[in-house]
Design an enzyme around this catalytic site. Structure first.
Site, PDB file in Angstrom:
ATOM      1  N   HIS A  43       4.081   1.530   2.312  1.00 26.62           N
ATOM      2  CA  HIS A  43       5.317   0.870   1.860  1.00 26.62           C
ATOM      3  C   HIS A  43       5.978   1.707   0.758  1.00 26.62           C
ATOM      4  O   HIS A  43       7.200   1.897   0.726  1.00 26.62           O
ATOM      5  CB  HIS A  43       5.016  -0.529   1.314  1.00 26.62           C
ATOM      6  CG  HIS A  43       4.275  -1.403   2.284  1.00 26.62           C
ATOM      7  ND1 HIS A  43       3.000  -1.861   2.043  1.00 26.62           N
ATOM      8  CD2 HIS A  43       4.620  -1.885   3.501  1.00 26.62           C
ATOM      9  CE1 HIS A  43       2.599  -2.596   3.075  1.00 26.62           C
ATOM     10  NE2 HIS A  43       3.564  -2.619   3.977  1.00 26.62           N
TER      11      HIS A  43
ATOM     12  N   LYS B 178      -3.347  -2.314   5.936  1.00 28.86           N
ATOM     13  CA  LYS B 178      -4.210  -3.287   5.270  1.00 28.86           C
ATOM     14  C   LYS B 178      -5.085  -4.006   6.281  1.00 28.86           C
ATOM     15  O   LYS B 178      -6.251  -4.267   6.029  1.00 28.86           O
ATOM     16  CB  LYS B 178      -3.338  -4.314   4.540  1.00 28.86           C
ATOM     17  CG  LYS B 178      -2.934  -3.856   3.173  1.00 28.86           C
ATOM     18  CD  LYS B 178      -4.002  -4.184   2.159  1.00 28.86           C
ATOM     19  CE  LYS B 178      -3.723  -3.373   0.908  1.00 28.86           C
ATOM     20  NZ  LYS B 178      -4.520  -3.705  -0.220  1.00 28.86           N
TER      21      LYS B 178
ATOM     22  N   HIS C 188      -2.032  -3.711  15.814  1.00 27.54           N
ATOM     23  CA  HIS C 188      -2.885  -4.445  14.881  1.00 27.54           C
ATOM     24  C   HIS C 188      -4.344  -4.565  15.307  1.00 27.54           C
ATOM     25  O   HIS C 188      -5.176  -5.023  14.525  1.00 27.54           O
ATOM     26  CB  HIS C 188      -2.296  -5.835  14.620  1.00 27.54           C
ATOM     27  CG  HIS C 188      -1.053  -5.784  13.777  1.00 27.54           C
ATOM     28  ND1 HIS C 188       0.211  -5.651  14.320  1.00 27.54           N
ATOM     29  CD2 HIS C 188      -0.883  -5.796  12.433  1.00 27.54           C
ATOM     30  CE1 HIS C 188       1.092  -5.603  13.346  1.00 27.54           C
ATOM     31  NE2 HIS C 188       0.464  -5.687  12.187  1.00 27.54           N
TER      32      HIS C 188
ATOM     33  N   HIS D 116       0.858  -1.186   0.000  1.00 27.60           N
ATOM     34  CA  HIS D 116       0.000   0.000   0.000  1.00 27.60           C
ATOM     35  C   HIS D 116       0.898   1.241   0.000  1.00 27.60           C
ATOM     36  O   HIS D 116       2.143   1.116  -0.045  1.00 27.60           O
ATOM     37  CB  HIS D 116      -0.992  -0.021   1.172  1.00 27.60           C
ATOM     38  CG  HIS D 116      -0.375  -0.113   2.538  1.00 27.60           C
ATOM     39  ND1 HIS D 116       0.538   0.800   3.019  1.00 27.60           N
ATOM     40  CD2 HIS D 116      -0.548  -1.021   3.546  1.00 27.60           C
ATOM     41  CE1 HIS D 116       0.880   0.485   4.244  1.00 27.60           C
ATOM     42  NE2 HIS D 116       0.257  -0.637   4.591  1.00 27.60           N
TER      43      HIS D 116
ATOM     44  N   CYS E 152       2.836  -8.431  14.259  1.00 28.92           N
ATOM     45  CA  CYS E 152       4.139  -7.780  14.500  1.00 28.92           C
ATOM     46  C   CYS E 152       5.275  -8.803  14.451  1.00 28.92           C
ATOM     47  O   CYS E 152       6.436  -8.410  14.368  1.00 28.92           O
ATOM     48  CB  CYS E 152       4.185  -7.128  15.880  1.00 28.92           C
ATOM     49  SG  CYS E 152       3.071  -5.749  16.101  1.00 28.92           S
TER      50      CYS E 152
ATOM     51  N   CYS F 220       2.300 -11.379  19.116  1.00 29.92           N
ATOM     52  CA  CYS F 220       1.438 -10.832  18.053  1.00 29.92           C
ATOM     53  C   CYS F 220       2.006 -11.301  16.725  1.00 29.92           C
ATOM     54  O   CYS F 220       3.137 -10.933  16.373  1.00 29.92           O
ATOM     55  CB  CYS F 220       1.397  -9.306  18.090  1.00 29.92           C
ATOM     56  SG  CYS F 220       0.581  -8.616  16.628  1.00 29.92           S
TER      57      CYS F 220
ATOM     58  N   LYS G  11      -2.999   5.136  11.781  1.00 29.14           N
ATOM     59  CA  LYS G  11      -1.991   4.594  10.876  1.00 29.14           C
ATOM     60  C   LYS G  11      -2.701   3.792   9.788  1.00 29.14           C
ATOM     61  O   LYS G  11      -3.498   2.903  10.083  1.00 29.14           O
ATOM     62  CB  LYS G  11      -1.046   3.682  11.647  1.00 29.14           C
ATOM     63  CG  LYS G  11       0.032   3.082  10.767  1.00 29.14           C
ATOM     64  CD  LYS G  11       0.938   2.151  11.532  1.00 29.14           C
ATOM     65  CE  LYS G  11       1.971   1.540  10.615  1.00 29.14           C
ATOM     66  NZ  LYS G  11       2.174   0.133  10.798  1.00 29.14           N
TER      67      LYS G  11
ATOM     68  N   CYS H  33      -3.239  -6.437  20.406  1.00 27.01           N
ATOM     69  CA  CYS H  33      -2.030  -5.669  20.093  1.00 27.01           C
ATOM     70  C   CYS H  33      -2.437  -4.229  19.767  1.00 27.01           C
ATOM     71  O   CYS H  33      -3.370  -4.009  18.985  1.00 27.01           O
ATOM     72  CB  CYS H  33      -1.326  -6.306  18.892  1.00 27.01           C
ATOM     73  SG  CYS H  33      -0.130  -5.228  18.100  1.00 27.01           S
TER      74      CYS H  33
END
Ligand code: ME8
Length: 525
Positions: free
Chosen positions: A24, A308, A158, A21, A133, A130, A305, A155
């Site tokens: 990155h 995805k 996430h 996405h 992560c 997690c 943040k 987490c």
């Protein structure tokens, strides 16, 4: 600093569990601008990127899709991660995959050396893990779940539940390196940047480090521990080593000595891995620590943040299909202070495209070329006596070149572009005030008209050279129209104002064409 010094820059290697996405792509572009700038400055530049393919996250995704993890990784690298580099015009020198043999073999070599040196022991660990992560989490990293996860600890990054794991593993004696790391941060304040990330990491290490579990026995998708093949290496320990296995560690001493150490560009989410675990690993192996770890900010969507897993991911080609790769690169590097978080919005992208790229830079270039064509049949006129405004433009060229280079050396990419843009704005103002169209009406002003257009041509050529790392496609088109010598990307950037061009100009295609509003608000993307 054009002494050909080594500049080795890296991005994180990205997980192949999903497609890229714009977060990155943001890291890729930042590292690419730095690499292109240094290359153009004559530094011995090497730009590495790649993919992180081992671990539970990839294994689970592959299994859910009914293929082996290697098949999954091959598919994603080929159809998504390699094509990303073309989509946003990335000039990487190498692409490493953690399934490459050069990587796997030398991860084992590194681990064996640490084992032989006494830095590895067997132990037991129980904790919350997690998979998103790929990391054990401290209680302070967990928050209360909401919605379907209400009543569970999730987490904080996430928003997904963590798993309680209890394993007998190999451990790396990371705790032995707390003081050496603190000394490093102290002696080299630039080692971690920006300051906010540095402060967070220093206080984390001050609280004391624990040893790190570096192997897993419950699954086998990873590099095998060389002295005990019933374990695979922990995915982060494996992944961090890409920066040296790609550079020749273990098989090409000369390349390794030439490239290493590197400047690591990462998101602040993973700065701790790079500024704590990674230098500790290198210290244990007797290798040099990285030159610098820069933890940039997050792209936010709706204040959070973008990711995805939270379904807020935007694919890079949703932007480039409409605006092109240059606009993508310019927008993210200009609109967000590198090091801080930034909110993405289609409106801001669209507005900057129109005001800064199309009207500010694109129009300037096409007007200057058109006037040289109209008033001098395409032959670049000589400059006569320079008046104060002409000299001011030349002074600005010299000043912004040095200021932008200084900003790049501090990784302040946004500042470098802002400096260069002073020249765009001043040139536009200069043309408005000098009114070449009015000068052209009276043959008595012929010499003055020549000086003005000569100054303007020199200015846009300098812009082509300075902007080539950021907007390589448009810069190259402009360079061609100026009949510049060689490729614009080969022009020494630290003396951009000294560029050499042909005696004539040729037609310039529109650099940033008009975008119909129905497309630019994102609804067509
Ligand atoms: O962490 N804003 O890989 P990953 C800005 N494999 N940057 C973002 C972003 C956002 N919203 N989301 C992601 C891994 N990024 C490991 C790295 S390195 C030895 C191993 C960028 O695929 C940013 O650079 O989860 C972040 O650090 C990285 O993607 C995480 O990519």
């Amino acid at each position: 600093m054009s002494d050909g010094s080594s500049f080795y820059v890296t991005t994180p290697i990205f997980y192949v569990n999903d497609v890229p996405h714009i977060g990155h792509a943001y890291t890729e572009v930042a590292a690419d601008v730095l690499a292109r700038w240094h290359r153009q400055a004559g530094d011995d530049t090497w730009f590495l990127t790649g993919t992180d393919e081992h671990g539970q996250k990839i294994l689970r995704t592959a299994t859910a899709n009914g293929v082996t993890p290697k098949e999954w990784a091959d598919r994603l690298v080929e159809t998504a991660w390699q094509p990303l580099l073309k989509t946003i015009d990335i000039s990487n020198d190498d692409f490493i995959r953690t399934t490459d043999e050069r990587h796997e073999v030398n991860v084992q070599l590194f681990l064996q050396r640490l084992f032989d040196a006494g830095y590895i022991y067997t132990g037991e660990y129980e904790g919350y893990y997690c998979v998103g992560c790929e990391e054990y989490k401290a209680d302070s990293d967990l928050v209360d779940g909401t919605g379907e996860y209400a009543g569970q600890k999730v987490c904080a990054i996430h928003s997904k539940p963590v798993e309680l794991l209890k394993e007998r593993n190999y451990f790396f004696k990371m705790s032995e390196f707390s003081q050496r790391l603190l000394d490093l941060y102290d002696e080299n304040p630039n080692f971690i940047q920006p300051e906010s990330v540095r402060n967070e990491i220093v206080s984390f290490v001050r609280r004391g480090l624990t040893d790190l579990s570096i192997s897993r026995q419950t699954f086998d998708w990873g590099v095998k521990v060389p002295w005990d093949e019933s374990h695979v290496v922990y995915v982060w320990f494996d992944a961090l080593l890409n920066y040296i296995t790609a550079a020749g560690y273990g098989y090409d001493d000369e390349a390794f000595a030439r490239r290493w150490p590197a400047t690591h560009i990462v998101g602040k989410d993973i700065a701790r891995f790079h500024a704590v675990i990674w230098p500790a690993m290198l210290m244990a192996a007797g290798l040099e620590v990285p030159k610098q770890v820069f933890g940039h900010g997050w792209l936010l969507v709706g204040g959070e943040k973008m990711s995805k897993s939270k379904l807020t991911g935007i694919a890079p080609n949703q932007i480039t299909d409409t605006f092109g790769s240059d606009a993508f690169r310019y927008y993210f590097m200009r609109a967000i202070n590198f090091g801080q978080d930034g909110s993405f919005s289609w409106e801001d992208l669209s507005a900057r495209y129109q005001a800064e790229l199309a009207n500010g830079f694109g129009n300037l270039a096409s007007r200057v070329i058109a006037m040289v064509t109209r008033y001098f049949d395409g032959v670049v006129p000589d400059a006569g006596v320079l008046d104060a405004p002409d000299q001011a433009i030349r002074d600005t060229e010299v000043r912004v070149t040095a200021a932008a280079d200084d900003a790049i050396s501090r990784l302040a990419i946004h500042e470098a572009i802002a400096q260069v843009w002073q020249l765009v704005d001043e040139l536009n103002g200069y043309i408005t005030l000098q009114e070449p169209w009015a000068l052209s009406k009276d043959p008595a002003n012929r010499e003055r008209l020549g000086t003005v257009l000569n100054t303007a041509v020199r200015g846009i050529g300098t812009l082509a050279v300075l902007l080539s790392p950021v907007i390589p496609e448009a810069s190259s088109k402009l360079w061609t129209a100026l009949n510049g010598a060689g490729a614009v990307s080969d022009q020494p950037i630290r003396s951009a104002f000294d560029w050499a061009g042909g005696t004539t100009v040729s037609a310039l295609e529109p650099l940033f064409p008009r975008i119909e509003s129905s497309e630019s608000d994102g609804s067509a993307a």
